[in-house]
Design an enzyme around this catalytic site. Structure first.
Site, PDB file in Angstrom:
ATOM      1  N   TYR A  60       0.824  -1.211   0.000  1.00 40.28           N
ATOM      2  CA  TYR A  60       0.000   0.000   0.000  1.00 40.28           C
ATOM      3  C   TYR A  60       0.858   1.261   0.000  1.00 40.28           C
ATOM      4  CZ  TYR A  60      -4.677  -1.969   0.580  1.00 40.28           C
ATOM      5  OH  TYR A  60      -5.860  -2.606   0.366  1.00 40.28           O
ATOM      6  N   LYS A  78       3.117 -15.351   1.847  1.00 38.13           N
ATOM      7  CA  LYS A  78       3.440 -16.159   0.663  1.00 38.13           C
ATOM      8  C   LYS A  78       4.959 -16.316   0.585  1.00 38.13           C
ATOM      9  CE  LYS A  78       1.506 -17.240  -2.835  1.00 38.13           C
ATOM     10  NZ  LYS A  78       1.231 -18.626  -3.311  1.00 38.13           N
ATOM     11  N   ASP A  80      -2.776 -18.105   0.264  1.00 38.93           N
ATOM     12  CA  ASP A  80      -3.798 -18.640  -0.652  1.00 38.93           C
ATOM     13  C   ASP A  80      -4.520 -19.832  -0.012  1.00 38.93           C
ATOM     14  OD1 ASP A  80      -1.428 -20.100  -0.814  1.00 38.93           O
ATOM     15  OD2 ASP A  80      -1.606 -20.527  -2.953  1.00 38.93           O
ATOM     16  N   ASP A 126      -6.459  -7.189   3.492  1.00 35.92           N
ATOM     17  CA  ASP A 126      -7.571  -6.539   2.795  1.00 35.92           C
ATOM     18  C   ASP A 126      -8.476  -7.595   2.170  1.00 35.92           C
ATOM     19  OD1 ASP A 126      -9.034  -4.378   1.616  1.00 35.92           O
ATOM     20  OD2 ASP A 126      -8.013  -4.799  -0.281  1.00 35.92           O
ATOM     21  N   ASP A 149     -12.360  -9.300   3.596  1.00 36.88           N
ATOM     22  CA  ASP A 149     -13.613  -9.297   2.827  1.00 36.88           C
ATOM     23  C   ASP A 149     -14.212 -10.704   2.777  1.00 36.88           C
ATOM     24  OD1 ASP A 149     -13.550  -6.568   2.264  1.00 36.88           O
ATOM     25  OD2 ASP A 149     -14.095  -6.857   0.157  1.00 36.88           O
TER      26      ASP A 149
HETATM   27  C1  IPM Z   1     -10.538  -1.497   3.351  1.00 40.03           C
HETATM   28  C2  IPM Z   1     -10.763  -0.815   2.037  1.00 40.03           C
HETATM   29  C3  IPM Z   1      -9.627   0.151   1.777  1.00 40.03           C
HETATM   30  C4  IPM Z   1      -8.355  -0.649   1.650  1.00 40.03           C
HETATM   31  C5  IPM Z   1      -9.811   1.084   0.558  1.00 40.03           C
HETATM   32  C6  IPM Z   1     -11.091   1.881   0.657  1.00 40.03           C
HETATM   33  C7  IPM Z   1      -8.633   1.983   0.365  1.00 40.03           C
HETATM   34  O1  IPM Z   1     -10.907  -1.763   1.023  1.00 40.03           O
HETATM   35  O2  IPM Z   1     -10.382  -0.805   4.365  1.00 40.03           O
HETATM   36  O3  IPM Z   1     -10.530  -2.739   3.381  1.00 40.03           O
HETATM   37  O4  IPM Z   1      -8.011  -1.164   0.582  1.00 40.03           O
HETATM   38  O5  IPM Z   1      -7.655  -0.781   2.663  1.00 40.03           O
HETATM   39 MG    MG Z   2     -10.958  -3.778   1.688  1.00 43.91          MG
END
Ligand code: IPM
Ligand code: MG
Length: 371
Positions: A142, A193, A226, A250, A254
């Site tokens: 990042y 990884k 993975d 990240d 999700d």
């Molecule tokens: C998260 C989001 C952010 C990230 C974006 C909005 C920059 O996806 O907080 O998970 O990638 O960290």
């Molecule tokens: Mg995210």
């Protein structure tokens, strides 16, 4: 009565709608005489760009530095797809994370009993789930330099992102992971990884060293990221605390969100180092879901991830774990009554708006908190 300074940054899309429900909660705390929150509000993301042509202003950054906690909604949306990269909405969030030194991002994934059927996975896979994804938040790909797109002059371009980690960055996130695990089921799974990335090799080595030096009592396992993603959907209850880098965290968080029924359920806390003198740490609390521009402005967004994020502020910034527990219980009991926003709607449930869900949760809290 204790007093704390909050900076609210609603942002874009559904951010302002779910932040309205936090304000409802703050009003309750004030009225009940439990704690007094001083509230400032600012612009971030596209909303800030539209007025100031930047994703966050210096004045708002100064307020964030001075606040006891920043409460963040969401940023981004197609409206800003073509703004310059440096001032895109996400840049505001990334600057807050970096400048406040918020290296530890705690993303708990808890499946409330009432929602076990909302997940796309089978009930027995997710029922009773309670895990934490601990994501390193200020390093890795990042923020690594160089980060460029170069024109090679032959009709080709070259894009570079840089994944970089120093020992101290891995050590401090590993420590947070082991400390969290000690208060839970005492197990840490580190994901990287190492089979293709040098940062993965160092990550595994440093996590292993910290474990051997300071946390031998905690169970540690190393899993390739993975395979870890695969295990997260196969049998997530095998995990307790997963510690991983910025990019893997990240993606894995999700995935973890969907185990809980909806992305609208997952809160997060981003914490800095504890200041040796003041014993305080900088902190930002935000739902894991994004700005969801497709449903923004319709009053149908799920406010639970936002409210639960504020619950994490009660726990991690204000030592109000009793109130945080009550808030979690209030969320559970609103769900148990069958109330559902559209994202978690199931057969026979009562469909409610963002405001109705917030009102119900605060109502339950009021009931649970009264002696
Ligand atoms: C998260 C989001 C952010 C990230 C974006 C909005 C920059 O996806 O907080 O998970 O990638 O960290
Ligand atoms: Mg995210």
């Amino acid at each position: 009565m204790a007093s704390h300074k909050l900076l609210l940054l609603p942002g874009d899309g559904i951010g302002p709608e779910v932040m309205t429900e936090v304000k409802r909660l703050l009003a309750f705390f004030g009225k009940a005489g439990i704690v007094d929150f001083t509230i400032e509000e600012g612009l971030v993301g596209g909303a800030c760009y539209d007025t100031h042509q930047v994703a966050i202003t210096e004045a708002t950054m100064a307020k964030a530095q001075a606040a006891d906690a920043v409460i963040f909604g969401a940023v981004g949306g197609p409206k800003w797809d073509n703004v310059p990269y440096d001032v895109r909405p996400e840049a505001g969030l990334l600057r807050l994370r970096k400048d406040l030194g918020l290296f530890a991002n705690i993303r708990p994934a808890i499946c409330y009993p009432a929602l076990a059927d909302s997940s796309s996975l089978k009930r027995d896979v997710v029922e009773g789930l309670d895990i934490i994804i601990l994501r390193e938040l200020t390093g890795g790909i990042y923020f690594g330099e160089p980060k460029t797109i170069t024109d090679l002059g032959n009709g080709q371009k070259r894009a570079i992102d840089t994944q970089v980690y120093d020992t101290y960055e891995i050590e401090r996130i590993a420590r947070v992971g082991f400390e969290l695990a000690r208060k839970r089921r005492n197990k840490v799974t580190s994901m990287e990884k190492r089979n293709v990335m040098k940062t993965g090799v160092l990550w595994r080595e440093v996590v292993g060293d910290v474990h051997a030096r300071e946390y031998r009592d905690v169970q540690l396992e190393h899993v390739l990221a993975d395979a870890g993603g695969m295990q997260l959907v196969r049998w997530p209850k095998q995990f307790d605390v997963i510690v991983t880098d910025n990019l893997f965290g990240d993606m894995l968080s999700d995935i973890a969100a969907m185990l809980t029924g909806s992305l609208g359920m997952l809160p997060s806390a981003s914490l800095g180092e504890v200041d040796a003198k003041t014993k305080r740490r900088k902190a930002l609390y935000e739902p894991v879901h994004g700005s969801a521009p497709d449903i923004a402005g319709r009053g149908i967004a799920n406010p639970i991830a936002m409210l639960a994020s504020f619950g994490m502020a009660l726990r991690y910034s204000f030592s109000m774990s009793r109130e945080a527990d009550l808030l979690d219980a209030a969320i559970g009991s609103a769900l148990a009554k069958g109330l559902r926003t559209a994202d978690i709607k199931s057969e026979g449930a009562i469909l409610v708006s963002t405001g109705e869900m917030g009102e119900a949760i605060v109502g339950e809290l009021e009931r649970l908190a009264s002696p």
